[in-house]
Motif scaffolding. Structure first.
Motif, PDB file in Angstrom:
ATOM      1  N   ASP A  78       0.817  -1.223   0.000  1.00 35.73           N
ATOM      2  CA  ASP A  78       0.000   0.000   0.000  1.00 35.73           C
ATOM      3  C   ASP A  78       0.844   1.263   0.000  1.00 35.73           C
ATOM      4  OD1 ASP A  78      -2.266  -1.505  -0.055  1.00 35.73           O
ATOM      5  OD2 ASP A  78      -2.748  -1.273   2.074  1.00 35.73           O
ATOM      6  N   THR A 116     -14.742  -3.274   0.386  1.00 32.55           N
ATOM      7  CA  THR A 116     -14.519  -2.000  -0.291  1.00 32.55           C
ATOM      8  C   THR A 116     -13.987  -2.139  -1.702  1.00 32.55           C
ATOM      9  OG1 THR A 116     -12.286  -1.880   0.644  1.00 32.55           O
ATOM     10  CG2 THR A 116     -14.079  -0.883   1.908  1.00 32.55           C
ATOM     11  N   ASP A 121      -9.867  -8.424  -1.388  1.00 35.85           N
ATOM     12  CA  ASP A 121     -10.195  -7.069  -1.836  1.00 35.85           C
ATOM     13  C   ASP A 121     -10.517  -7.011  -3.325  1.00 35.85           C
ATOM     14  OD1 ASP A 121      -9.836  -5.864   0.646  1.00 35.85           O
ATOM     15  OD2 ASP A 121      -7.671  -5.697   0.342  1.00 35.85           O
ATOM     16  N   ARG A 175     -11.071  -2.778  -2.852  1.00 36.55           N
ATOM     17  CA  ARG A 175      -9.906  -1.898  -2.926  1.00 36.55           C
ATOM     18  C   ARG A 175      -9.029  -2.178  -4.148  1.00 36.55           C
ATOM     19  NH1 ARG A 175      -6.758   1.668  -0.579  1.00 36.55           N
ATOM     20  NH2 ARG A 175      -4.500   1.403  -0.512  1.00 36.55           N
TER      21      ARG A 175
END
Length: 356
Positions: A86, A128, A118, A130
């Motif tokens: 990330d 989410t 994700d 992501r």
């Protein structure tokens, strides 16, 4: 063409159409995706002669690992293997880093991990989505700085999905990826891949094939060679990766029902070459020079054509046909070497032409 037998023709350099001069071309290739998606593993299998069982020892990529790969002499790939943690991904997308990362990009290869929690088609508070959000952000940056780039997406580790579910899973994920591909959505190439089968070679072969400049020059030479050998099919492979460069087929070859045969051959030969390197003293990339298979139905020969290519030819059965094919390959080597010299920018090498 010249011939000393009525039923056999011999290919010469004069049979090639005039070739235009080819300049060396460099392509910046971004290899991106979540950490652990398998980016470095697939790169090592394709370009560094690793086998699937060995890549488990690879460590996570830190920041950007740059590697320059020379492919077919005139094509140079500058591969930027981008760490997917990330912190690194966020830094690539900052205003300060975006121009550096996303300018002058020829190809983006984005890798999704099918096992990632994700990576979902549903964007809900509990999930989410992501991975797709980051992909969309990368696409937006690429559209700003390299709007002419080509986009290829690999949905990786498909071997963990049940066979009967793979097509539906791939279709579902592909729909969501295309929906988030912005200005590139009409031209994004999406592949389901695994390091354990030929799907990886199919995907990377398509990518590299789309980048080779003046491919028609190479194909013209192969067409003449196919006619001379009366071949059902000719396939050109790059030496180190054994990716398919191009193929020329007859009508019979075009109707072969095994559409993934080239990728399977790449996978088998790459593994075979690795085994030769493991159990002999010489480097594996120099082990294989030629081998052939003779059956009552056909001959098959794989032979080095230039210092960085192999040619596979499937042609009619018979010892005379086999020897004729070997002579034609020998004659073709000099002409294809001249193509390579022009491709590397050798100003003293004239374009090939047809003798009158």
């Amino acid at each position: 063409m010249t011939s000393d037998r009525k039923d056999q023709t011999y290919w010469t350099e004069a049979d090639m159409e005039p070739a235009t001069r080819i300049r060396q071309q460099k392509k910046k290739v971004l290899l991106m995706g979540k950490s652990g998606a398998g980016k470095s593993s697939m790169r090592s299998i394709i370009f560094s002669n690793h086998v699937a069982k060995d890549v488990r020892r690879l460590q996570a990529t830190i920041d950007v690992d740059k590697k320059r790969v020379k492919f077919l002499g005139n094509l140079v790939l500058d591969i930027w293997d981008c760490g997917g943690q990330d912190a690194f991904t966020e830094s690539y997308l900052t205003p300060a880093q975006r121009p550096y990362m996303f300018s002058d990009v020829g190809v983006l290869i984005y890798v999704f991990d099918i096992e990632s929690s994700d990576f979902s088609a549903q964007d809900t508070p509990a999930n989410t989505d992501r991975d797709l959000q980051i992909y969309a952000a990368v696409i937006k940056a690429l559209a700003e700085f390299s709007p002419r780039a080509r986009i290829f997406v690999m949905i990786h580790k498909m071997d963990v999905v049940k066979n009967e579910e793979r097509e539906s899973v791939l279709d579902s994920k592909s729909f969501e990826i295309v929906r988030r591909s912005g200005i590139f959505k009409r031209n994004v190439g999406i592949y389901g891949t695994s390091i354990w089968d030929e799907t990886l070679y199919r995907a990377w072969g398509s990518i590299v094939n789309s980048l080779i400049p003046n491919l028609d020059v190479i194909e013209d030479g192969l067409k003449d060679l196919r006619i001379a050998t009366e071949a059902e099919e000719i396939v050109l492979f790059e030496q180190n990766t054994f990716l398919t460069v191009t193929r020329i087929g007859s009508e019979a070859g075009d109707h072969n029902p095994n559409r993934d045969r080239f990728e399977k051959i790449s996978h088998v030969i790459k593994t075979f070459k690795h085994s030769l390197g493991t159990y002999t003293e010489s480097n594996s990339s120099h082990q294989l020079d030629s081998f052939n298979i003779k059956t009552k139905m056909f001959n098959l020969i794989i032979n080095r054509l230039t210092y960085n290519t192999y040619v596979l030819i499937v042609f009619p059965p018979g010892e005379a046909e086999l020897q004729c094919a070997r002579l034609n390959i020998l004659a073709a080597k000099e002409a294809f070497a001249n193509i390579k010299a022009v491709a590397d920018g050798d100003e003293d090498t004239p374009p090939l032409g047809r003798n009158s």
